[in-house]
Write an enzyme that holds these catalytic residues in place. Structure first.
Site, PDB file in Angstrom:
ATOM      1  N   ASN A 111       0.841  -1.190   0.000  1.00 27.39           N
ATOM      2  CA  ASN A 111       0.000   0.000   0.000  1.00 27.39           C
ATOM      3  C   ASN A 111       0.881   1.248   0.000  1.00 27.39           C
ATOM      4  O   ASN A 111       2.049   1.196   0.397  1.00 27.39           O
ATOM      5  CB  ASN A 111      -0.878   0.002   1.256  1.00 27.39           C
ATOM      6  N   HIS A 113       0.756   5.103   1.644  1.00 22.37           N
ATOM      7  CA  HIS A 113       0.022   5.868   2.654  1.00 22.37           C
ATOM      8  C   HIS A 113       0.663   7.245   2.804  1.00 22.37           C
ATOM      9  O   HIS A 113       1.889   7.350   2.903  1.00 22.37           O
ATOM     10  CB  HIS A 113       0.060   5.119   3.991  1.00 22.37           C
ATOM     11  N   SER A 140       4.662   6.803   2.691  1.00 23.12           N
ATOM     12  CA  SER A 140       5.305   5.506   2.928  1.00 23.12           C
ATOM     13  C   SER A 140       4.695   4.449   2.025  1.00 23.12           C
ATOM     14  O   SER A 140       3.465   4.324   1.949  1.00 23.12           O
ATOM     15  CB  SER A 140       5.082   5.056   4.384  1.00 23.12           C
ATOM     16  N   ASP A 149      -2.553   0.285   8.306  1.00 19.71           N
ATOM     17  CA  ASP A 149      -1.382   1.148   8.078  1.00 19.71           C
ATOM     18  C   ASP A 149      -0.231   0.844   9.036  1.00 19.71           C
ATOM     19  O   ASP A 149       0.478   1.743   9.486  1.00 19.71           O
ATOM     20  CB  ASP A 149      -1.776   2.640   8.205  1.00 19.71           C
TER      21      ASP A 149
HETATM   22  C1  GRF Z   1      -2.872   8.974  -2.157  1.00 20.93           C
HETATM   23  O1  GRF Z   1      -2.613  10.075  -1.338  1.00 20.93           O
HETATM   24  C2  GRF Z   1      -2.528   7.704  -1.441  1.00 20.93           C
HETATM   25  O2  GRF Z   1      -1.429   7.810  -0.598  1.00 20.93           O
HETATM   26  C3  GRF Z   1      -3.765   7.478  -0.639  1.00 20.93           C
HETATM   27  O3  GRF Z   1      -4.819   7.841  -1.500  1.00 20.93           O
HETATM   28  C4  GRF Z   1      -4.354   8.805  -2.425  1.00 20.93           C
HETATM   29  C5  GRF Z   1      -4.622   8.276  -3.795  1.00 20.93           C
HETATM   30  O4  GRF Z   1      -4.372   9.214  -4.799  1.00 20.93           O
HETATM   31  N1  GRF Z   1      -3.800   6.117  -0.143  1.00 20.93           N
HETATM   32  P1  GRF Z   1      -4.417   8.766  -6.324  1.00 20.93           P
HETATM   33  O5  GRF Z   1      -5.764   8.101  -6.577  1.00 20.93           O
HETATM   34  O6  GRF Z   1      -3.286   7.828  -6.576  1.00 20.93           O
HETATM   35  O7  GRF Z   1      -4.286  10.036  -7.102  1.00 20.93           O
END
Ligand code: GRF
Length: 224
Positions: A111, A113, A140, A149
């Site tokens: 993932n 985050h 991260s 997370d």
């Molecule tokens: C990102 O900030 C990611 O870290 C979080 O959700 C957002 C997704 O943005 N989990 P995108 O759809 O990749 O533009």
């Protein structure tokens, strides 16, 4: 003899800018990795268009069509496994996954985050970092474990919080960091340099610290 390419399935719910960074990396960097499918739980996710534009198979599995989280996750598992991925990458997939799902993919589920984990798990990370008076923030890429997370980090990218930053301004700079660290991770996956053992990230078979490999973007900030 040429080896089979590393197969990735990417799960999204929204804009998919991280997905785009991953697509761009596979296309321009001549990686031994390919995104074999993009799956969204939302029909309207813009990331689906990005995937289609790149000629990648797309799937929508709407969670509202299922009576329980268990049933949705079971159907999702079946769909993902039909593509036989080596890795499953969450890129803005806004669903909490069951422990059964996570265990099924443990060690190959990743993932991204938007915080310097273990700081600020959960939502609204940018405002929380500002409110806490943090000087640094970031993003991260981490292995997913059943606790939210909380898995071991692979790469962490750090930037400086500027005086007077709004959550929106900060979020957009963090997103640029995300677009560096997710493709960097993808390079390592393609080169088969990353693995997971004993709740640790291994890079070239050596454990990384729990906060992962550090990439410093604070120098990109003209206030420092
Ligand atoms: C990102 O900030 C990611 O870290 C979080 O959700 C957002 C997704 O943005 N989990 P995108 O759809 O990749 O533009």
């Amino acid at each position: 003899m040429s080896q089979a390419k590393t197969r990735l399935v990417v799960l999204i719910s929204g804009s998919g800018s991280n997905l785009q960074a991953l697509i761009d990396a596979t296309q321009s960097d001549d990686l031994d990795a390919e995104i074999v499918a993009v799956i969204s739980n939302k029909n309207a996710a813009f990331g689906l268009q990005r995937a289609a534009q790149a000629g990648i198979a797309t799937e929508v599995l709407d969670h509202r069509g299922f009576e329980s989280r268990d049933q949705f996750d079971a159907a999702l598992t079946e769909l993902i496994d039909s593509y036989q991925p080596d890795w499953v990458l969450l890129a803005g997939f806004m669903r909490i996954l069951t422990a059964t799902f996570v265990r099924h993919y443990q060690g190959r589920l990743i993932n991204i985050h938007p915080s310097l984990l273990p700081k600020f798990p959960g939502l609204d990370t940018h405002q929380r970092a500002i409110d806490a008076g943090e000087r640094h923030h970031g993003a991260s890429v981490h292995f997913v474990i059943p606790a939210l997370d909380a898995g071991p980090v692979i790469i962490q990218g750090m930037l400086a919080i500027r005086p007077g930053d709004s959550a929106t301004e900060l979020a957009s700079r963090v997103l640029q960091v995300e677009h560096q660290i997710y493709p960097a991770t993808l390079h390592w996956l393609a080169d088969k340099r990353i693995s997971y053992a004993n709740e640790q990230t291994l890079l070239d078979n050596e454990p990384l610290p729990a906060t992962g490999y550090q990439m410093d973007f604070t120098g990109n900030d003209d206030t420092h």
